[in-house]
Design an enzyme around this catalytic site. Structure first.
Site, PDB file in Angstrom:
ATOM      1  N   HIS A 122      -1.606   7.371   0.002  1.00  0.00           N
ATOM      2  CA  HIS A 122      -1.690   6.098   0.733  1.00  0.00           C
ATOM      3  C   HIS A 122      -1.262   6.359   2.167  1.00  0.00           C
ATOM      4  O   HIS A 122      -0.314   7.103   2.419  1.00  0.00           O
ATOM      5  CB  HIS A 122      -0.881   4.981   0.079  1.00  0.00           C
ATOM      6  CG  HIS A 122       0.603   5.126   0.099  1.00  0.00           C
ATOM      7  ND1 HIS A 122       1.372   4.741   1.178  1.00  0.00           N
ATOM      8  CD2 HIS A 122       1.476   5.590  -0.836  1.00  0.00           C
ATOM      9  CE1 HIS A 122       2.657   4.947   0.903  1.00  0.00           C
ATOM     10  NE2 HIS A 122       2.752   5.473  -0.307  1.00  0.00           N
ATOM     11  N   ASP A 155       6.418   9.574   3.326  1.00  0.00           N
ATOM     12  CA  ASP A 155       5.937   8.592   2.358  1.00  0.00           C
ATOM     13  C   ASP A 155       4.952   7.670   3.099  1.00  0.00           C
ATOM     14  O   ASP A 155       5.365   6.701   3.709  1.00  0.00           O
ATOM     15  CB  ASP A 155       7.110   7.790   1.795  1.00  0.00           C
ATOM     16  CG  ASP A 155       6.716   6.781   0.743  1.00  0.00           C
ATOM     17  OD1 ASP A 155       5.540   6.792   0.326  1.00  0.00           O
ATOM     18  OD2 ASP A 155       7.568   5.967   0.345  1.00  0.00           O
ATOM     19  N   GLU A 194      -0.234   0.162   0.343  1.00  0.00           N
ATOM     20  CA  GLU A 194       0.491   0.503  -0.891  1.00  0.00           C
ATOM     21  C   GLU A 194       1.895  -0.076  -0.870  1.00  0.00           C
ATOM     22  O   GLU A 194       2.393  -0.567  -1.879  1.00  0.00           O
ATOM     23  CB  GLU A 194       0.551   2.026  -1.058  1.00  0.00           C
ATOM     24  CG  GLU A 194       1.079   2.488  -2.407  1.00  0.00           C
ATOM     25  CD  GLU A 194       2.594   2.742  -2.451  1.00  0.00           C
ATOM     26  OE1 GLU A 194       3.111   3.112  -3.524  1.00  0.00           O
ATOM     27  OE2 GLU A 194       3.264   2.570  -1.400  1.00  0.00           O
ATOM     28  N   ASP A 202       1.575  11.131  -4.049  1.00  0.00           N
ATOM     29  CA  ASP A 202       2.647  10.378  -3.409  1.00  0.00           C
ATOM     30  C   ASP A 202       3.874  11.260  -3.248  1.00  0.00           C
ATOM     31  O   ASP A 202       3.799  12.487  -3.389  1.00  0.00           O
ATOM     32  CB  ASP A 202       2.976   9.122  -4.238  1.00  0.00           C
ATOM     33  CG  ASP A 202       3.408   7.941  -3.385  1.00  0.00           C
ATOM     34  OD1 ASP A 202       4.240   8.125  -2.483  1.00  0.00           O
ATOM     35  OD2 ASP A 202       2.915   6.822  -3.623  1.00  0.00           O
ATOM     36  N   HIS A 240      11.781   5.861   2.774  1.00  0.00           N
ATOM     37  CA  HIS A 240      11.992   4.473   3.197  1.00  0.00           C
ATOM     38  C   HIS A 240      13.121   4.392   4.218  1.00  0.00           C
ATOM     39  O   HIS A 240      13.975   3.511   4.179  1.00  0.00           O
ATOM     40  CB  HIS A 240      12.248   3.563   1.996  1.00  0.00           C
ATOM     41  CG  HIS A 240      11.002   3.252   1.226  1.00  0.00           C
ATOM     42  ND1 HIS A 240      10.697   2.003   0.749  1.00  0.00           N
ATOM     43  CD2 HIS A 240       9.956   4.028   0.853  1.00  0.00           C
ATOM     44  CE1 HIS A 240       9.539   2.016   0.122  1.00  0.00           C
ATOM     45  NE2 HIS A 240       9.070   3.248   0.180  1.00  0.00           N
TER      46      HIS A 240
END
Length: 377
Positions: free
Chosen positions: A63, A177, A209, A232, A320
Site C-alpha cells: 500500500h 509502512d 490502507e 506490508d 506509525h
C-alpha cells in the site's frame, strides 16, 4: 548509493497521505512502466502492472499511503490543528518537523503543544491528545496562514530523510509502512522479466490502507485475482522492553509470514505452500501473529467468491511514527520468496490450493513450525 538504495530513498521520501496519494501514485506508475506497458488503476488510485497474458491471476500489492494528518482548523493566531489520517500515538507526534502540502507549495512546520513547564504533574504523566496539539508554520494570524496557501483539508506529512545507518544493512526512513511493500512489488516485477512464470502477475500498490483498507477492496474487485499476496511491514520485537508475547520477530531474520491478524486468517493450503517454498529454497522466515492490527489482505481475501491470500511482511521498528528502520536482507528475502512462489503457481497448483482438502504443503503436527521458534535458517 546503488540504484536499489536510490529507489528506496525516492519511495520513502515521497509524500503519500491517505486520500492524497497523487505524488507516490505517479512515482509508482513511472516505476511500473519501466517493467511493463500494461498498467491498470482503479478509480481510487490503486495501481498495478500486468506481466503475462495467460494462466491464473496473481496479485501482489503493497500500500502506497502513509500515516499523516489533515489541517482541521486554522486558529486566529495562525496555528494549524490536525486530524490524524491513520493510527498515531500522541507520544511520537510532538516536536517533529512536518510538511503542509498547500496549494502554493510545501510549507515546513513543527508540531507543538503546551510546554511541559506549565503542565500539572498528572498531565505530564499522560499521553497528550492529538487534538490539543498544533502545527506551527511561522504564521502570525489566520490571514497570514491562508496567504501562505494553507486551507482546511490540506494534508500534513512527516519529514525524515532516508539514510543508510553505520550497519549498511539497516535502513532508516519515513513511511517504510508501507513503501517497503511498494519496493518489494517493484523488485519482483524486475526479477520476473528474467523468469518464465505460468500465470498473469499484477504487482503494485493500493491507496487508503491506513484508513480502512479501502483501495484493497476496489483493486481486488478490479483485478479479480485467483491468489493474492499482501506486502506490508510488521512490528519488530527486537528492541528493549519487548517481551515474547508482544513480539518475537527481529530485523534480518527473514520475511514475516502472517498466520493471524484481526482482519484475516490465511488460506491453509496457500500458507503451507509458502512455508514449503521457503524451506525448499532455504529462505529464512518468521511467523507473525498480530492481534492488534490488520492489512490489505483483510479486504482482498473476501473479494468475489474469496481469494486465497497470504501476508508477506518485513519487520520494522518504530512504525506509525516519523521514522522507521528495516533490514535490507528482509527485503531481499521477501523478493526471492515471492519470485519462487510465482514460478510454481500454475493452473493446477492454484486449483489444488483452492480445494477444500489440505493438498498442498501439509505441515505435520510433530515438530511443526507451530512448535518451534521462528525459522531463521
Amino acid at each position: 548509493m546503488d540504484n536499489d538504495l536510490l529507489l528506496m530513498k525516492e519511495l520513502t521520501e515521497t509524500a503519500g497521505p491517505p486520500g492524497f496519494e497523487v505524488r507516490i501514485h505517479n512515482l509508482m506508475r513511472g516505476q511500473i512502466e519501466r517493467h511493463t506497458a500494461h498498467v491498470i488503476s482503479d478509480n481510487l488510485g490503486s495501481i498495478v502492472g500486468r506481466m503475462g497474458e495467460q494462466g491464473p491471476k496473481i496479485l501482489l500489492a503493497g500500500h502506497m499511503d502513509e500515516v499523516a494528518f489533515m489541517v482541521s482548523h486554522i486558529t486566529k493566531d495562525g496555528f494549524l490543528r490536525m486530524q490524524p489520517l491513520g493510527g498515531w500515538w500522541g507520544h511520537v507526534v510532538l516536536a517533529q518537523r512536518v510538511k503542509v502540502l498547500s496549494r502554493k507549495g510545501d510549507l515546513t512546520g513543527v508540531t507543538g503543544s503546551k510546554a511541559p513547564h506549565v503542565l500539572s504533574i498528572q498531565e505530564r504523566k499522560n499521553v497528550l491528545d492529538i487534538d490539543t496539539m498544533f502545527v506551527d508554520i511561522g504564521a502570525s494570524s489566520r490571514e497570514e496562514a491562508e496567504a501562505f496557501g494553507v486551507e482546511v483539508g490540506d494534508p500534513i506529512v512527516p519529514v525524515c530523510p532516508f539514510e543508510v545507518l553505520p550497519n549498511p544493512r539497516l535502513l532508516l526512513g519515513k513511511a517504510w509502512d508501507n513503501r517497503a511493500g511498494c519496493y518489494v512489488a517493484l523488485k519482483v516485477m524486475e526479477r520476473l522479466r528474467q523468469e518464465d512464470h505460468p500465470n498473469t502477475v499484477y504487482a503494485g500498490a493500493t491507496v487508503q490502507e491506513e484508513v480502512g483498507l479501502r483501495g484493497a477492496q476496489t483493486l481486488a474487485n478490479t483485478i479479480a485475482p485467483d491468489i493474492a499476496f499482501a506486502l506490508d511491514v510488521g512490528v519488530a520485537g527486537d528492541t528493549p522492553g519487548m517481551n515474547q508475547k508482544e513480539g518475537h520477530s527481529r530485523l534480518g531474520a527473514g520475511p514475516l509470514l502472517g498466520f493471524y491478524d484481526t482482519s484475516m486468517i490465511p488460506h491453509l493450503n496457500l500458507r503451507d505452500l509458502v512455508i514449503e517454498t521457503a524451506r525448499k529454497h532455504r529462505i529464512p522466515y518468521q511467523i507473525d501473529l498480530m492481534p492488534g492490527g490488520g492489512t490489505d489482505a483483510g479486504k482482498i481475501h473476501t473479494a468475489n467468491r474469496g481469494v486465497p491470500t497470504m501476508v508477506v511482511s518485513v519487520a520494522a521498528r518504530y512504525i506509525h511514527s516519523h521514522v522507521s528502520i528495516v533490514h535490507r536482507d528482509d527485503l531481499e528475502h521477501s523478493i526471492r520468496l515471492l519470485v519462487e512462489l510465482i514460478k510454481i503457481l500454475d493452473h493446477s497448483m492454484v486449483e489444488r490450493i483452492k480445494g477444500l482438502e489440505r493438498h498442498v504443503g501439509t505441515v505435520k503436527a510433530q515438530g511443526s513450525i507451530m512448535e518451534r521458534e521462528p525459522s531463521y535458517v
